[in-house]
Each structure stands twice: as C-alpha cells, then as structure tokens.
Design a protein around this motif. Structure first.
Motif: not given
Length: 322
Positions: A231-238, A314-316
């Motif tokens: 999960t180290s590369g997890d990013q915020t998304f909506e 993967r998308s925003k």
C-alpha cells in the motif's frame, strides 16, 4: 444489495480436530431442518458482541445431504483480525448465534476427473465435495497438504471413510511434499482442478497449472484470506454516487467502504478482504485498481464492478452505481 436471510442456530458441538483447529456443529434453534446446500457452500457467521460482532465466512464441511446440522472448522490464526480468535474463545457449546443461509461460490462442475488440492484448513470445503463425488460415483482424488500430522485435521475421519482410497496426505515435517508439476502433468484430459488454502499455496498450484496450459475455466480456487498488499504507493482519490451526484474523498490510508460510511453511506460487507464478494458494487465511470480475490480476470479488465472493501482507483474519480 439486499442482505442474505439469516438463521438462529445453536452450537451443539465444539471440539478440537487438530493443533489450532476446532470444529463447530450448528443446528437450527427451533429444531426445524436447516436449508439444503450444495457441496462447496459456505455460511456467514455473526460472532457475538463479546467478540466484536464481526461477520466471517466458513465453508460447510459436512455431507451436503444432511439437514440436521451444519459443520464448520476454524483455524486459530495468530494474525487474526478477531474472527478466528473469537470463534475459538467466545463461541461455546449451547450458545445461540446467527448465521446466513448457505451460498455457493465454489461449486463442483461435471468433469471426467476432479482434483481437489488442499493446503491446511483449506481442506474444509473438500470434505463435503469429496463426499459428494464419492456418493455420485465420480472419478476424483483429494490431495491434502499440511505442516505436520498434529496439524492435519480430520485425518482419522478421512482414513475411516469410503473416500479413504482417494485421499493422499502430504506433511512437510515428514519430508513428504506435494509435487504439483507431476500431479497436474499426469491429470487426464478434461480434469477440473479445485484449490483451497493459504495464498502462497494456491499460487503455487494454480501457476503450475497455468504453466502446463490448463484451460482457465478448469481451474477453480477459493481463498480464506487475501494476501498482503503493498500500500506504499496508495494515493487519495474521489468517488461520486450516481444517485445523488455527491462526491467524497477516499484518503490513501482508508477504504472506499470506510470513507463512505463516515458520511452515512453504508455498503454491506462481511470479510472486508475482497474474498467473499458481499460488497461488490457497479462502477459507471473510472478505472479500478483491483485488489480482490473474488472477480475473474475478465471481470477486472472490464472495470464495470469492484469490491470497495479493498480495491481502489487508478483514475482520479470513480462514479459508483449507489
């Protein structure tokens, strides 16, 4: 998504089957017959409040023609998120607990020969499946791998059953390990393979089958727990709900299910590991990063549905059919 029908059952027997493994027999509290089930089925067990009120899935391992009882078996897992420890410590003979009606995501399919390959506690669905194959006169073999004889649940039961000639035991401590390559290379044409156990064990057997060019639709597997994710590369998304148009942020350290729950949007869950499929949700827009063990490769590639308990975007933005 509607909730499954539930039943009130009584724990009529609880006993040790091997080191760290306990079987639990359940009967309907009102004495009526239990709903019928097919080989490979599982139930959701609602743990008591004293064990956190968790919901966990367990395969039915008694014969599928029985309606007077359901039998499950639980491995006490040192890395448990509460379910296995709760089943061992907080559920006792005589207790009343709630379960779901059975459902089957691991059903048997007709085949000229069936291979059942179990790792440890993964033997549980195969007890029922082997019994069914035996009773119908089908060609099959059960290959059962464990760390040691002391951790081999139901060994005496299997050896004393009509299935005994079709069961093969492998124990690491005795240096007797499964050679998946030899087993699968010699399988008759049209054989169906069923694999259940720890993630690493499943991957070993399934990858061996794939390298031997087994047809994908003849390889069937069931995980008890999802493998660890990076999960180290997890990013915020909506995520946006199609019904209201409202958009919510999913932080990098939380799941879609939990992010929505904070805002009063509840998605029904059970395992919360991407194994059971309870929370499956339709995706109307966006690209998913799938982390489940439930969807097929084709279903993942379509990005039309996902499991919000574990998968991300993967998308925003993901637009959900909620």
């Amino acid at each position: 998504m509607t909730a499954q029908e539930t039943l009130l059952v009584r724990v009529i027997q609880k006993q040790a089957e091997a080191e760290g493994i306990t079987s639990i027999e359940l009967a309907r509290a009102d004495g009526a017959p239990l709903p019928p089930f097919s080989a490979g089925s599982h139930i959701d067990v609602h743990l008591p409040a004293s064990a956190g009120g968790l919901v966990r899935q367990y395969s039915l391992c008694n014969a599928s023609h029985e309606q007077h009882r359901y039998r499950i078996a639980v491995l006490r897992d040192a890395a448990s998120r509460g379910g296995s420890v709760g089943m061992h410590d907080a559920v006792h003979e005589g207790d009343l607990i709630t379960i779901s009606t059975p459902r089957n995501l691991f059903a048997l399919h007709p085949a000229p020969h069936t291979l059942l390959v179990a790792g440890g506690i993964g033997v549980t669905p195969f007890l029922c499946m082997a019994d069914r194959l035996q009773r119908t006169g089908a060609s099959y073999a059960l290959h059962y791998c464990t760390r040691s004889p002391e951790r081999t649940a139901f060994a005496s039961e299997l050896k004393a059953s009509p299935m005994a000639a079709n069961v093969h035991f492998y124990t690491d401590s005795e240096g007797h390990k499964l050679d998946a390559l030899a087993l699968l290379a010699d399988a008759p044409a049209g054989t169906r393979l069923y694999v259940c156990g720890p993630a690493g064990f499943i991957e070993y057997v399934v990858n061996t089958a794939k390298n031997l060019a087994w047809p994908q639709d003849h390889i069937h597997l069931e995980y008890f727990a999802a493998p660890a994710q990076d999960t180290s590369g997890d990013q915020t998304f909506e995520v946006r709900l199609a019904s209201t148009g409202k958009t919510y942020t999913v932080a990098k350290d939380t799941s879609v299910v939990h992010a929505l729950r904070v805002h009063g949007v509840d998605i029904m869950t059970a395992c919360e590991q991407g194994v059971c499929g309870t929370c499956i949700t339709r995706v109307l827009e966006g690209e998913v990063e799938h982390r489940d063990m439930y969807l097929t490769e084709e279903e993942r590639a379509s990005h039309e549905q996902f499991l919000p308990c574990c998968s991300r975007a993967r998308s925003k933005l993901l637009v959900l059919d909620l």
